[in-house]
Design a protein around this motif. Structure first.
Motif, PDB file in Angstrom:
ATOM      1  N   ILE A 139      15.888  54.094  -5.811  1.00 34.17           N
ATOM      2  CA  ILE A 139      14.757  53.183  -5.531  1.00 34.17           C
ATOM      3  C   ILE A 139      14.656  52.099  -6.604  1.00 34.17           C
ATOM      4  O   ILE A 139      14.519  50.910  -6.319  1.00 34.17           O
ATOM      5  N   GLU A 140      14.734  52.524  -7.853  1.00 33.05           N
ATOM      6  CA  GLU A 140      14.652  51.561  -8.962  1.00 33.05           C
ATOM      7  C   GLU A 140      15.822  50.596  -8.951  1.00 33.05           C
ATOM      8  O   GLU A 140      15.657  49.387  -9.179  1.00 33.05           O
ATOM      9  N   LYS A 141      17.004  51.147  -8.631  1.00 31.52           N
ATOM     10  CA  LYS A 141      18.192  50.279  -8.553  1.00 31.52           C
ATOM     11  C   LYS A 141      18.022  49.245  -7.443  1.00 31.52           C
ATOM     12  O   LYS A 141      18.352  48.059  -7.614  1.00 31.52           O
ATOM     13  N   LEU A 142      17.492  49.705  -6.292  1.00 28.40           N
ATOM     14  CA  LEU A 142      17.277  48.790  -5.170  1.00 28.40           C
ATOM     15  C   LEU A 142      16.266  47.701  -5.543  1.00 28.40           C
ATOM     16  O   LEU A 142      16.455  46.537  -5.218  1.00 28.40           O
ATOM     17  N   GLN A 143      15.199  48.147  -6.247  1.00 28.83           N
ATOM     18  CA  GLN A 143      14.191  47.179  -6.681  1.00 28.83           C
ATOM     19  C   GLN A 143      14.790  46.148  -7.642  1.00 28.83           C
ATOM     20  O   GLN A 143      14.508  44.954  -7.547  1.00 28.83           O
TER      21      GLN A 143
END
Length: 242
Positions: free
Chosen positions: A38-42
């Motif tokens: 999720i953080e990587k996608l953000q």
């Protein structure tokens, strides 16, 4: 409970704790991976957004530069067109100025050939210019300047010009004093093209010098040219200059 049963129970408890620990570790690993994804996608989306903003900014800068360059080129083209138009108009004015010189040259050349009709044309023109100047000044006494080689013609028409003005203005003929100290400059010559010149005509002034009527042929040409300039531009270029 004997030692064997105790040992067996302890082993069961250890296995249970290991399973619990493994399950918890798996849950933590899955949760951590999900959070990481999720953080990587953000972060990826944030970078994409930043890149898009930067691209849009640079694209706008390029468009602005293109518009500025186009505007500069358009203005430069307009300036060139206006300059070319001014060159044409100035050449027309120069041609008209040369025609004014022909009035004087024609007079002197034809005078030597005793063609009095053309001699009278310039003399009558001087008279009309004097009368017109007197009507503008409306002074009882005036000072007149002319070119030195026009002096004899001015002297010939001075009295009749004063009388004509008096008749038109319904006043006594004015006193006209010819300035014998300062003359208008002669016509232009090829030898002294930058010197002051006068193509003909007269300048009249009140005795105190506060009111001056410049009625030379050159001054008349300037007035007519300024007045007719929009019409000239329209005839030549199909539009009236602002």
């Amino acid at each position: 409970m004997n030692d064997a049963d105790v040992s067996k129970q302890i082993q069961q408890m250890v296995r249970f704790i290991h399973r619990e620990a493994e399950e918890k570790a798996n849950e933590i690993s899955v949760s951590a991976e999900e959070e990481f994804n999720i953080e990587k996608l953000q972060l990826v989306e944030a970078e994409k957004k930043k890149i898009r903003h930067e691209y849009d900014r640079k694209e706008r800068q390029v468009e602005i530069r293109k518009k500025i360059e186009y505007s500069m080129q358009l203005n430069a083209s307009r300036i060139k067109v206006l300059q070319a138009q001014d060159d044409v108009i100035n050449s027309m004015k120069e041609a008209a100025s040369k025609e004014l010189l022909n009035v004087h040259h024609h007079h002197h050349h034809l005078l030597h050939l005793h063609l009095h009709h053309h001699h009278d044309v310039y003399r009558n023109l001087l008279k009309d210019l004097i009368v017109q100047s007197l009507l503008r000044l409306k002074e009882p006494s005036v000072l007149l300047r002319c070119r030195k080689h026009d002096l004899h013609l001015v002297e010939q028409v001075l009295d009749s010009a004063a009388q004509e003005y008096g008749d038109k203005a319904n006043v006594d003929p004015p006193e006209i004093i010819i300035d014998n100290q300062v003359y208008l400059p002669p016509g232009p010559s090829h030898h002294n093209s930058h010197d002051p010149y006068c193509s003909g005509g007269v300048v009249l002034a009140s005795r105190d010098g506060k009111i001056v009527c410049e009625n030379t042929l050159d001054a008349r040409l300037d007035v007519v040219f300024r007045k007719k300039l929009p019409e000239i531009r329209k005839l030549l270029f199909g539009q009236v200059a602002a």
